[in-house]
Structures are given as C-alpha cells and as structure tokens.
Design a protein around this motif. Structure first.
Motif, short mmCIF file in Angstrom:
data_model
loop_
_atom_site.label_atom_id
_atom_site.label_comp_id
_atom_site.label_asym_id
_atom_site.label_seq_id
_atom_site.Cartn_x
_atom_site.Cartn_y
_atom_site.Cartn_z
N LYS A 166 0.83 -1.21 0.00
CA LYS A 166 0.00 0.00 0.00
C LYS A 166 0.87 1.26 0.00
O LYS A 166 0.57 2.24 -0.69
CB LYS A 166 -0.93 0.01 1.23
CG LYS A 166 -2.20 -0.81 1.05
CD LYS A 166 -3.10 -0.64 2.27
CE LYS A 166 -4.45 -1.30 2.05
NZ LYS A 166 -5.32 -1.15 3.25
N GLU A 167 1.95 1.22 0.78
CA GLU A 167 2.84 2.39 0.82
C GLU A 167 3.52 2.59 -0.53
O GLU A 167 3.67 3.73 -0.99
CB GLU A 167 3.89 2.21 1.92
CG GLU A 167 4.80 3.41 2.13
CD GLU A 167 4.05 4.68 2.51
OE1 GLU A 167 4.54 5.78 2.16
OE2 GLU A 167 2.97 4.59 3.15
N LEU A 168 3.92 1.51 -1.17
CA LEU A 168 4.51 1.62 -2.50
C LEU A 168 3.50 2.16 -3.50
O LEU A 168 3.84 2.95 -4.39
CB LEU A 168 5.03 0.25 -2.95
CG LEU A 168 6.28 -0.26 -2.20
CD1 LEU A 168 6.49 -1.75 -2.45
CD2 LEU A 168 7.52 0.52 -2.64
N ALA A 169 2.24 1.75 -3.36
CA ALA A 169 1.17 2.28 -4.23
C ALA A 169 0.96 3.77 -3.98
O ALA A 169 0.76 4.55 -4.93
CB ALA A 169 -0.12 1.51 -3.99
N ARG A 170 1.03 4.20 -2.71
CA ARG A 170 0.88 5.62 -2.39
C ARG A 170 1.98 6.45 -3.07
O ARG A 170 1.78 7.62 -3.40
CB ARG A 170 0.96 5.85 -0.88
CG ARG A 170 -0.28 5.46 -0.10
CD ARG A 170 -0.20 5.93 1.35
NE ARG A 170 -1.22 5.29 2.15
CZ ARG A 170 -1.02 4.19 2.88
NH1 ARG A 170 0.18 3.63 2.93
NH2 ARG A 170 -2.00 3.66 3.59
N ARG A 171 3.15 5.84 -3.21
CA ARG A 171 4.29 6.56 -3.77
C ARG A 171 4.36 6.45 -5.29
O ARG A 171 5.39 6.75 -5.89
CB ARG A 171 5.58 6.07 -3.11
CG ARG A 171 5.57 6.28 -1.60
CD ARG A 171 6.91 6.05 -0.96
NE ARG A 171 6.80 6.08 0.51
CZ ARG A 171 7.83 6.29 1.33
NH1 ARG A 171 9.04 6.49 0.84
NH2 ARG A 171 7.65 6.28 2.64
N GLY A 172 3.27 6.00 -5.89
CA GLY A 172 3.15 6.06 -7.34
C GLY A 172 3.44 4.79 -8.10
O GLY A 172 3.36 4.77 -9.33
N HIS A 173 3.77 3.70 -7.40
CA HIS A 173 4.04 2.44 -8.09
C HIS A 173 2.73 1.70 -8.37
O HIS A 173 1.74 1.85 -7.65
CB HIS A 173 4.96 1.57 -7.25
CG HIS A 173 6.31 2.19 -7.01
ND1 HIS A 173 7.23 2.39 -8.01
CD2 HIS A 173 6.88 2.67 -5.87
CE1 HIS A 173 8.32 2.96 -7.50
NE2 HIS A 173 8.13 3.15 -6.20
N ASN A 174 2.75 0.86 -9.40
CA ASN A 174 1.59 0.05 -9.74
C ASN A 174 1.73 -1.31 -9.08
O ASN A 174 2.65 -2.07 -9.40
CB ASN A 174 1.49 -0.12 -11.26
CG ASN A 174 1.42 1.22 -11.98
OD1 ASN A 174 0.61 2.07 -11.63
ND2 ASN A 174 2.29 1.42 -12.96
N VAL A 175 0.84 -1.61 -8.18
CA VAL A 175 0.95 -2.80 -7.33
C VAL A 175 -0.13 -3.82 -7.67
O VAL A 175 -1.30 -3.46 -7.84
CB VAL A 175 0.85 -2.40 -5.84
CG1 VAL A 175 0.66 -3.63 -4.96
CG2 VAL A 175 2.09 -1.64 -5.41
N THR A 176 0.28 -5.08 -7.78
CA THR A 176 -0.65 -6.20 -7.91
C THR A 176 -0.40 -7.14 -6.75
O THR A 176 0.75 -7.54 -6.51
CB THR A 176 -0.44 -6.96 -9.23
OG1 THR A 176 -0.62 -6.05 -10.32
CG2 THR A 176 -1.42 -8.11 -9.36
#
Length: 509
Positions: free
Chosen positions: A40-50
């Motif tokens: 979730k934190e990586l997604a907040r920082r603009g990465h596309n997470v699956t």
C-alpha cells in the motif's frame, strides 16, 4: 505556480513508477499484514501494485490491484486445530504440521488458475515481493516473470531468512528462533541450540527436496532451487535489535522490524468512550489471528474470567464468538478489535498476548508491558526474550489458571519496572535514522533501480553447507596431519627397527 509544481511531481513519480507483484499465498493473516502494509505504501508513492493473496482488500485502493487466491484460506481453517497441538512439547513438535500446511498452500498457488491467467497476460514486473515461509518453490515466479524477488521474513532474522542469502548466525550466541534461550547461553543450552540448528537444517534439506519435486511436477525443465536463489535480491527482515538480540547482517539482509506499525488513530466512538472512562486503566487480551481464544479448553476460559473479575481494570478480550458464559461486567468481548489503536491509547496498562512477533513489536512501539502466554513457534522465544528485556512476564498455557493469572496480573500491574522497561525499549525502536517503512521502501526501489542489485549478494549463499562451514578444509587438514603423522611414525619405526637390528647383530658378533 502550485499547479506546475503538482504536475512536475506527478510526472516525476509517473516516470519512476514500477510494476510490483506481491505474492502472499500463505493464509496467516499476520504474515499478510506485512505485505499489504508495504505494498500500500509503495502504491501511495506512485508504483503500480498487484497483490495475489487469500485476503483481497474490502475497499479499492489507488494503484493497487487484487488477485484473489481462493481455496487457500479455507484449507488453513480446516487445519486450525494444529495450533493448539503445537503448544505441547519441544521445539520440533508441530514442524510436520506446519510443513504440510505450507506445502499444500504452495502447491495450491503453483496450480492456481488466477496465477496461470497472470502469467498468460504477459504482464511485466520490475520486482516481486513474497512472504518467505518454507516455500522455496515460489521462487519460480522470479524466473517466470524475469524479475528479482524480495522475500519478507515475517518471523525476523531467523534461520529461514539467513540461509537464502548466506547470512551468518553462529549457534554459539544466536539462539534458534524456536528455543527459549537467552543470547548468553550456558554450555548445555549451546549444545542443545547447536543440535536443534542441525535438526532444522536436515528438515530444511528434506523440505527443499519436496519443493524441487513440486517444481518438476508443474514446470518442464524446472531449474534447481539453488539456481532460483539467483532471483533473490535481498531479504527484508521483520527484526531489530530493540527486540532481537544483536546479530550480524550481510548487505542484503535489511532489518525493518516495526514498519507495519502506524500512529494510533482515534478509536470507534463506543471503544473510545470505554477506554477514556476506565479509571484504573484497560487490559487488552488477544491470542492473535491463528490461535483463537475460543479454542481454549472451557475450564481455562472460566479460570481466566475469574481472574479478570478480581482486578479493577476494564478488560477487552478478542473473543471469536457472540457469547461467553459467566462473563464479568468489567470484560468486553468482540470478534475483532483495532489492536494498534488500542495499544496506542494512553489508558492501556497491559497487553496479554500469545507473543506473535507482530503483536510483540506493536506493544513495544507503543511502550506497553506484556503478559505473554506463548502457544507455538517463535512465540516460545519471543516472550522469554521480552522477559529478559524486562518488559514482560511469562505464563505457560499449561499452568494458566485463576491463581497463576491473578499472581501475574498483580505483578505486572503494580510493579512500575515493566512499564519503564517497555518505554526504554520503545525509545530504541524509534531511535533510527529512517523510519522502518522508509527503509523498506528505499531498498525495494534500490533493487528496482539496480536491476536486482547483484552487487549486494555474497558468495556464501552459493556455497554448499560443508564448504560454508569449512568442513571440507577441516577434513583435508585432519587427513593431511594423519598422513604426516603416519609417515613420521613409519619412518621412526623403520629407524628404530634398523637400530635394533644393528645392535642385535653386534651382540651376536
């Protein structure tokens, strides 16, 4: 002006965004929490997470896509009686049950239709973050997606994390995670620690053979597990010296213990009122997500309630049912509580816990003393470690009754040293140059930037165990010395024999 800045930040983030796969097949909720928090934190920082897991999000989250691995959670629920069984006996009790569980869940993942769809989709990933828990065959996805893998060791810096990257863990002063030994072990404890470490290595070798067979079952020309180690960039360890004994780290073992803990938020209105109005404070009791309180023998349930009825504190008990017979007025039961927010409330005086590592870290983060009732696994080492650090009291489940619980509650609630030591350890956990979450994110992005970060790997992870321990060299030296001693002995015997023959000849003459 501000609109230009926002657009600049957006395009910088967009340009640096990566595709990240989280693979959390294990149905242990505590394990999943770590993966979900980081992703979730990586997604907040603009990465596309699956995220592929048995626990899809209840609400959508920006840049975060769920793949629901059905069937895995149901398999674990069918086996939940194993957790009580594992409470009895020594460090190796229950290992077979855990191995069967993780093997079944690994196979369900390798054979899952959703994972097959993901592979066929042609999606490219820059890095894969996985739960690392006796599941070597899962490394195959690094090969299939041609992406580096970052395992998260939810159990901390133990033998499971060490061997995959060749991190040293001398059994002379680093206790096995399944043993309740202090770092300054006695001779007997060091001997037991060494033998148990060898036993776990043997079990690990057997488990590796099973996972190799799984790979060969589902993939043609499957690589060996040793080859798949090349996919591992680094390990994020859920450890830290504030709650683990100090130990060595190779460059690609990164301690990030506590990264899942967030600042306590305001509680739901009824709970906030309940805790705010507790004149004597609140005691919180939870046995975690795997071991449920309702699985306790009924007699023990009643003994616990009798002890709670004696204290002036209010009690919150995570109880996985709607009713609890003979519940006193000062006890509030619910199937779920916002644990982190409760631990962060200033009126909380004590956390009664099974001693799971996440719960232990959360208590330490908020400076809360602990009454530990270890059930199985690393809990049996986490609680003794907390006791030796001075912020916990330990009570064995077999000894748990009204009298022992009353005594333990009285000790920890009236003696200020436990609160003081919890605060000291909390300061150590907080006193870091970067937050654990920022550290974890930095190293994930480091691996992405440097295409798997091969510069961090040490050669120890590629050596066979006998070379790693220098046993081949030791054997050569011993054999060499034996040969030298043998030759010297042979020469001496020959010389002595010649001298004796000469003297005998001289006598006869």
């Amino acid at each position: 002006m501000w609109s230009k800045v926002i657009l600049f930040v957006f395009f910088v983030n967009y340009g640096n965004s990566a595709n990240i796969l989280g693979l959390y097949f294990h149905a242990g909720k505590s394990h999943h929490i770590l993966g979900e928090m980081l992703l979730k934190e990586l997604a907040r920082r603009g990465h596309n997470v699956t995220m592929a897991s048995p626990f899809p999000l209840k609400e959508p989250f920006p840049n975060y896509t769920d793949i629901h691995l059905t069937g895995i959670l149901e398999d674990q629920i069918a086996r939940e009686s194993m957790f009580m069984k594992m409470n009895k006996g020594h460090a190796l009790v229950g290992v077979n049950d855990v191995l069967e569980l993780t093997r079944a869940q690994t196979e369900l993942t390798l054979n899952h239709t959703e994972m097959a769809k993901l592979l066929k989709s042609g999606t490219k990933f820059d890095v894969i973050i996985i739960d690392w828990f006796m599941n070597g065959a899962i490394l195959m996805y690094g090969k299939l997606f041609n992406a580096p893998i970052i395992p998260i060791a939810s159990h901390g810096t133990t033998h499971l994390a060490n061997y995959i990257v060749g991190n040293p863990a001398p059994p002379s002063y680093i206790p096995n995670a399944m043993l309740p030994f202090p770092p300054n072990m006695t001779f007997f404890q060091r001997m037991v620690n060494g033998l148990v470490t060898i036993a776990y290595n043997v079990v690990g070798h057997t488990n590796a053979k099973y996972h190799q067979a799984l790979l060969e079952k589902y993939f043609e020309n499957a690589p060996s597990l040793d080859e798949l180690k090349d996919t591992v960039a680094l390990v994020l360890s859920n450890g830290h010296y504030s709650f683990e004994s100090p130990r060595p780290f190779v460059p690609n073992v990164i301690p990030v213990g506590g990264f899942h803990v967030q600042k306590a938020r305001k509680l739901p209105t009824d709970l906030q009122k309940y805790m705010d109005e507790a004149k004597h404070g609140v005691v919180y009791f939870s046995l975690g997500s795997n071991m449920k309180s309702v699985l306790l023998p009924k007699e023990k349930q009643q003994q616990i309630l009798k002890a709670f009825a004696k204290i002036p504190h209010k009690v919150l008990w995570k109880w996985e049912d709607d009713n609890l017979e003979n519940k006193p007025d000062n006890v509030l039961i619910r199937k779920w509580f916002p644990q982190n927010d409760i631990l962060g409330h200033p009126n909380l005086k004590l956390f009664i816990t099974h001693g799971g590592l996440l719960s232990t870290i959360e208590a330490l983060h908020h400076g809360v003393p602990v009454l530990g009732i270890p059930i199985f696994g690393d809990q049996k080492a986490n609680i003794p470690n907390a006791v030796s650090s001075g912020y916990a009291v330990q009570l064995e489940l077999a000894d748990l009754d009204e009298a022992t619980l009353t005594k333990a509650l009285d000790e920890i609630l009236t003696n200020p040293k436990y609160q003081e030591n919890a605060k000291k350890r909390s300061q150590l956990l907080h006193d870091q140059p970067m937050s654990p979450m920022d550290t974890a994110v930095f190293w994930v992005e480091h691996v992405i930037r440097h295409k798997g970060a091969p510069h961090l790997r040490n050669l120890g992870s590629y050596l066979p165990w006998y070379q790693y321990l220098m046993l081949d060299v030791a054997l050569f030296v011993v054999l060499f010395l034996l040969v030298v001693v043998g030759i010297v002995g042979f020469v001496i015997r020959k010389i002595c024999g010649c001298c004796c023959q000469r003297k005998s000849k001289e006598k006869r003459e």
